[in-house]
Design a protein around this motif. Structure first.
Motif, PDB file in Angstrom:
ATOM      1  N   ILE A 182      -3.328   6.514   3.459  1.00 21.10           N
ATOM      2  CA  ILE A 182      -3.021   5.505   2.564  1.00 21.10           C
ATOM      3  C   ILE A 182      -3.846   4.998   1.555  1.00 21.10           C
ATOM      4  O   ILE A 182      -5.024   5.462   1.628  1.00 21.10           O
ATOM      5  CB  ILE A 182      -2.942   4.410   3.631  1.00 21.10           C
ATOM      6  CG1 ILE A 182      -2.194   4.171   4.795  1.00 21.10           C
ATOM      7  CG2 ILE A 182      -3.002   2.800   2.916  1.00 21.10           C
ATOM      8  CD1 ILE A 182      -1.911   3.118   5.819  1.00 21.10           C
ATOM      9  N   LYS A 183      -3.161   4.880   0.465  1.00 21.19           N
ATOM     10  CA  LYS A 183      -3.967   4.106  -0.678  1.00 21.19           C
ATOM     11  C   LYS A 183      -3.804   2.726  -0.612  1.00 21.19           C
ATOM     12  O   LYS A 183      -2.588   2.233  -0.967  1.00 21.19           O
ATOM     13  CB  LYS A 183      -3.538   4.754  -2.135  1.00 21.19           C
ATOM     14  CG  LYS A 183      -4.310   4.454  -3.279  1.00 21.19           C
ATOM     15  CD  LYS A 183      -3.947   5.118  -4.237  1.00 21.19           C
ATOM     16  CE  LYS A 183      -4.871   4.489  -5.326  1.00 21.19           C
ATOM     17  NZ  LYS A 183      -4.718   4.988  -6.702  1.00 21.19           N
ATOM     18  N   ARG A 184      -4.815   1.975  -0.532  1.00 21.64           N
ATOM     19  CA  ARG A 184      -4.626   0.686  -0.456  1.00 21.64           C
ATOM     20  C   ARG A 184      -4.499  -0.213  -1.801  1.00 21.64           C
ATOM     21  O   ARG A 184      -4.908   0.618  -2.991  1.00 21.64           O
ATOM     22  CB  ARG A 184      -5.944  -0.260   0.273  1.00 21.64           C
ATOM     23  CG  ARG A 184      -6.274   0.327   1.511  1.00 21.64           C
ATOM     24  CD  ARG A 184      -5.266  -0.271   2.436  1.00 21.64           C
ATOM     25  NE  ARG A 184      -5.406   0.281   3.965  1.00 21.64           N
ATOM     26  CZ  ARG A 184      -4.626  -0.189   4.914  1.00 21.64           C
ATOM     27  NH1 ARG A 184      -3.619  -0.764   4.750  1.00 21.64           N
ATOM     28  NH2 ARG A 184      -5.004   0.420   6.121  1.00 21.64           N
ATOM     29  N   ARG A 185      -3.659  -1.167  -2.143  1.00 20.67           N
ATOM     30  CA  ARG A 185      -3.605  -1.855  -3.281  1.00 20.67           C
ATOM     31  C   ARG A 185      -4.744  -2.229  -3.797  1.00 20.67           C
ATOM     32  O   ARG A 185      -5.423  -2.251  -5.003  1.00 20.67           O
ATOM     33  CB  ARG A 185      -2.460  -2.848  -3.185  1.00 20.67           C
ATOM     34  CG  ARG A 185      -1.083  -2.669  -2.855  1.00 20.67           C
ATOM     35  CD  ARG A 185      -0.547  -1.659  -3.944  1.00 20.67           C
ATOM     36  NE  ARG A 185      -0.279  -2.530  -5.209  1.00 20.67           N
ATOM     37  CZ  ARG A 185      -0.150  -1.783  -6.427  1.00 20.67           C
ATOM     38  NH1 ARG A 185      -0.116  -0.578  -6.717  1.00 20.67           N
ATOM     39  NH2 ARG A 185      -0.209  -2.730  -7.577  1.00 20.67           N
ATOM     40  N   GLY A 203      -7.655   8.718  -4.138  1.00 17.70           N
ATOM     41  CA  GLY A 203      -7.948   7.188  -3.715  1.00 17.70           C
ATOM     42  C   GLY A 203      -7.236   7.277  -1.936  1.00 17.70           C
ATOM     43  O   GLY A 203      -7.426   5.972  -1.532  1.00 17.70           O
ATOM     44  N   PHE A 204      -6.959   8.011  -1.594  1.00 17.69           N
ATOM     45  CA  PHE A 204      -5.894   8.128  -0.299  1.00 17.69           C
ATOM     46  C   PHE A 204      -7.147   8.339   0.889  1.00 17.69           C
ATOM     47  O   PHE A 204      -8.078   9.067   0.596  1.00 17.69           O
ATOM     48  CB  PHE A 204      -4.902   8.970  -0.184  1.00 17.69           C
ATOM     49  CG  PHE A 204      -3.508   8.727  -0.783  1.00 17.69           C
ATOM     50  CD1 PHE A 204      -2.506   7.986  -0.157  1.00 17.69           C
ATOM     51  CD2 PHE A 204      -3.403   8.981  -2.223  1.00 17.69           C
ATOM     52  CE1 PHE A 204      -1.251   7.858  -0.772  1.00 17.69           C
ATOM     53  CE2 PHE A 204      -2.328   8.336  -2.770  1.00 17.69           C
ATOM     54  CZ  PHE A 204      -1.442   7.728  -2.183  1.00 17.69           C
ATOM     55  N   ILE A 205      -6.969   7.513   1.820  1.00 17.96           N
ATOM     56  CA  ILE A 205      -8.051   7.590   3.152  1.00 17.96           C
ATOM     57  C   ILE A 205      -7.068   8.017   4.171  1.00 17.96           C
ATOM     58  O   ILE A 205      -5.974   7.496   4.624  1.00 17.96           O
ATOM     59  CB  ILE A 205      -8.474   6.221   3.405  1.00 17.96           C
ATOM     60  CG1 ILE A 205      -9.160   5.528   2.076  1.00 17.96           C
ATOM     61  CG2 ILE A 205      -9.397   6.239   4.572  1.00 17.96           C
ATOM     62  CD1 ILE A 205     -10.381   6.475   1.705  1.00 17.96           C
ATOM     63  N   LEU A 215      -6.237  16.718  -2.812  1.00 17.51           N
ATOM     64  CA  LEU A 215      -5.771  15.938  -4.289  1.00 17.51           C
ATOM     65  C   LEU A 215      -5.510  14.515  -3.844  1.00 17.51           C
ATOM     66  O   LEU A 215      -6.049  13.704  -4.520  1.00 17.51           O
ATOM     67  CB  LEU A 215      -4.400  16.638  -4.521  1.00 17.51           C
ATOM     68  CG  LEU A 215      -3.710  15.717  -5.488  1.00 17.51           C
ATOM     69  CD1 LEU A 215      -4.425  15.806  -6.730  1.00 17.51           C
ATOM     70  CD2 LEU A 215      -2.289  16.311  -5.677  1.00 17.51           C
ATOM     71  N   TYR A 216      -5.071  14.162  -2.642  1.00 18.35           N
ATOM     72  CA  TYR A 216      -4.818  12.830  -2.184  1.00 18.35           C
ATOM     73  C   TYR A 216      -6.041  12.073  -2.090  1.00 18.35           C
ATOM     74  O   TYR A 216      -6.084  10.879  -2.408  1.00 18.35           O
ATOM     75  CB  TYR A 216      -3.866  12.826  -0.954  1.00 18.35           C
ATOM     76  CG  TYR A 216      -2.624  13.531  -0.881  1.00 18.35           C
ATOM     77  CD1 TYR A 216      -1.775  13.610  -2.042  1.00 18.35           C
ATOM     78  CD2 TYR A 216      -2.137  13.958   0.346  1.00 18.35           C
ATOM     79  CE1 TYR A 216      -0.668  14.467  -2.274  1.00 18.35           C
ATOM     80  CE2 TYR A 216      -0.852  14.867   0.285  1.00 18.35           C
ATOM     81  CZ  TYR A 216      -0.299  15.061  -0.878  1.00 18.35           C
ATOM     82  OH  TYR A 216       1.077  15.806  -1.141  1.00 18.35           O
ATOM     83  N   ASP A 271       0.994  -1.166   0.118  1.00 17.95           N
ATOM     84  CA  ASP A 271      -0.054  -0.023   0.057  1.00 17.95           C
ATOM     85  C   ASP A 271       0.930   1.393  -0.117  1.00 17.95           C
ATOM     86  O   ASP A 271       2.106   1.215   0.417  1.00 17.95           O
ATOM     87  CB  ASP A 271      -0.777  -0.011   1.191  1.00 17.95           C
ATOM     88  CG  ASP A 271      -1.979  -1.138   1.246  1.00 17.95           C
ATOM     89  OD1 ASP A 271      -2.238  -1.540   0.149  1.00 17.95           O
ATOM     90  OD2 ASP A 271      -2.335  -1.445   2.458  1.00 17.95           O
ATOM     91  N   VAL A 272       0.346   2.417  -0.462  1.00 23.05           N
ATOM     92  CA  VAL A 272       1.190   3.610  -0.482  1.00 23.05           C
ATOM     93  C   VAL A 272       0.732   4.503   0.523  1.00 23.05           C
ATOM     94  O   VAL A 272      -0.643   4.790   1.020  1.00 23.05           O
ATOM     95  CB  VAL A 272       0.900   4.478  -1.828  1.00 23.05           C
ATOM     96  CG1 VAL A 272       1.727   5.814  -1.734  1.00 23.05           C
ATOM     97  CG2 VAL A 272       1.486   3.260  -3.135  1.00 23.05           C
ATOM     98  N   ARG A 273       1.715   5.036   1.462  1.00 27.63           N
ATOM     99  CA  ARG A 273       1.197   5.969   2.549  1.00 27.63           C
ATOM    100  C   ARG A 273       2.018   7.320   2.373  1.00 27.63           C
ATOM    101  O   ARG A 273       3.034   7.233   2.000  1.00 27.63           O
ATOM    102  CB  ARG A 273       1.847   5.308   3.707  1.00 27.63           C
ATOM    103  CG  ARG A 273       1.399   6.235   4.936  1.00 27.63           C
ATOM    104  CD  ARG A 273       1.812   5.420   6.334  1.00 27.63           C
ATOM    105  NE  ARG A 273       3.111   4.754   6.173  1.00 27.63           N
ATOM    106  CZ  ARG A 273       3.622   3.793   6.865  1.00 27.63           C
ATOM    107  NH1 ARG A 273       2.547   2.854   7.515  1.00 27.63           N
ATOM    108  NH2 ARG A 273       4.525   3.145   6.770  1.00 27.63           N
ATOM    109  N   LEU A 274       1.599   8.379   2.732  1.00 26.46           N
ATOM    110  CA  LEU A 274       2.156   9.600   2.691  1.00 26.46           C
ATOM    111  C   LEU A 274       1.765  10.152   4.058  1.00 26.46           C
ATOM    112  O   LEU A 274       0.719  10.017   4.730  1.00 26.46           O
ATOM    113  CB  LEU A 274       1.720  10.477   1.306  1.00 26.46           C
ATOM    114  CG  LEU A 274       0.221  10.637   1.266  1.00 26.46           C
ATOM    115  CD1 LEU A 274      -0.319  11.664   1.886  1.00 26.46           C
ATOM    116  CD2 LEU A 274       0.329  11.014  -0.441  1.00 26.46           C
ATOM    117  N   THR A 275       2.430  11.336   4.510  1.00 28.03           N
ATOM    118  CA  THR A 275       2.089  12.120   5.666  1.00 28.03           C
ATOM    119  C   THR A 275       2.168  13.484   5.280  1.00 28.03           C
ATOM    120  O   THR A 275       3.046  14.066   4.558  1.00 28.03           O
ATOM    121  CB  THR A 275       3.564  11.981   6.620  1.00 28.03           C
ATOM    122  OG1 THR A 275       3.594  10.605   6.967  1.00 28.03           O
ATOM    123  CG2 THR A 275       3.195  12.666   7.852  1.00 28.03           C
ATOM    124  N   VAL A 276       1.011  14.100   5.640  1.00 28.09           N
ATOM    125  CA  VAL A 276       0.909  15.607   5.167  1.00 28.09           C
ATOM    126  C   VAL A 276       0.237  16.308   6.308  1.00 28.09           C
ATOM    127  O   VAL A 276      -0.102  15.870   7.340  1.00 28.09           O
ATOM    128  CB  VAL A 276      -0.236  15.620   4.151  1.00 28.09           C
ATOM    129  CG1 VAL A 276      -1.606  15.113   4.499  1.00 28.09           C
ATOM    130  CG2 VAL A 276      -0.456  17.094   3.613  1.00 28.09           C
TER     131      VAL A 276
END
Length: 165
Positions: free
Chosen positions: A154-157, A136-138, A131-132, A116-121
């Motif tokens: 997180i954007k789940r695969r 598809g980011f939650i 935008l995120y 899964d892809v994660r970012l911190t904002v």
């Protein structure tokens, strides 16, 4: 605007470190130091170029994309690929973020297929959060530092959003 991803070099690192954002985004301004240049050259940093080979932004993956102050809160426990990014200040707020981040997201998903892809904002950055979410980011977890409040997203695969909280 057609974008491509390339290797970060010293010239591009210096250019990106000299970018100055207006308030409240000045939170993202950097100080040009040899350590900062080395950070951009020695870790998993990439440059993003337009069709004229001009630097439009950069991103990193892995530990460099995390905010260490989140560690005590356990926000990085889950095995994900973390992404951190920066877009040239003159291009922000002009509707170019979707293509810019989509390019980065495709790269991350192609190179980290099982994660899964994660970012911190920073929570004040509602423009980025919107935008995120569009991509598809939650929102996942919140934490605070003396400088700002943050959330991980997180954007789940295999995004089954009904199971996410």
């Amino acid at each position: 605007m057609s974008l491509r991803i390339g290797k970060m070099n010293q010239h591009h690192a210096v250019e990106a470190l000299c970018w100055k954002y207006e308030e409240p985004y000045d939170f993202y301004n950097n100080i040009l130091t040899s350590d900062a240049i080395m950070e951009l050259l020695s870790n998993k940093y990439y440059a993003v170029f337009d069709t004229y080979n001009e630097l439009v932004g950069f991103f990193c993956t892995g530990r460099s994309a995390q905010v260490p102050a989140g560690d005590p809160y356990g926000v990085y426990k889950e095995d994900c690929v973390d992404i951190g990014l920066g877009m040239k200040p003159e291009l922000t707020g002009k509707g170019k973020g979707f293509e810019f981040f989509s390019t980065i997201l495709r790269f991350a998903e192609e190179n980290h297929k099982s994660h899964d892809v994660r970012l911190t904002v920073a929570t004040f950055n509602t423009r980025a959060i919107h935008l995120y979410e569009k991509l598809g980011f939650i929102k996942q977890m919140e934490f605070s530092t003396h400088e700002a409040d943050f959330i991980t997203m997180i954007k789940r695969r295999n995004a089954d959003h009904s199971q996410l909280g």
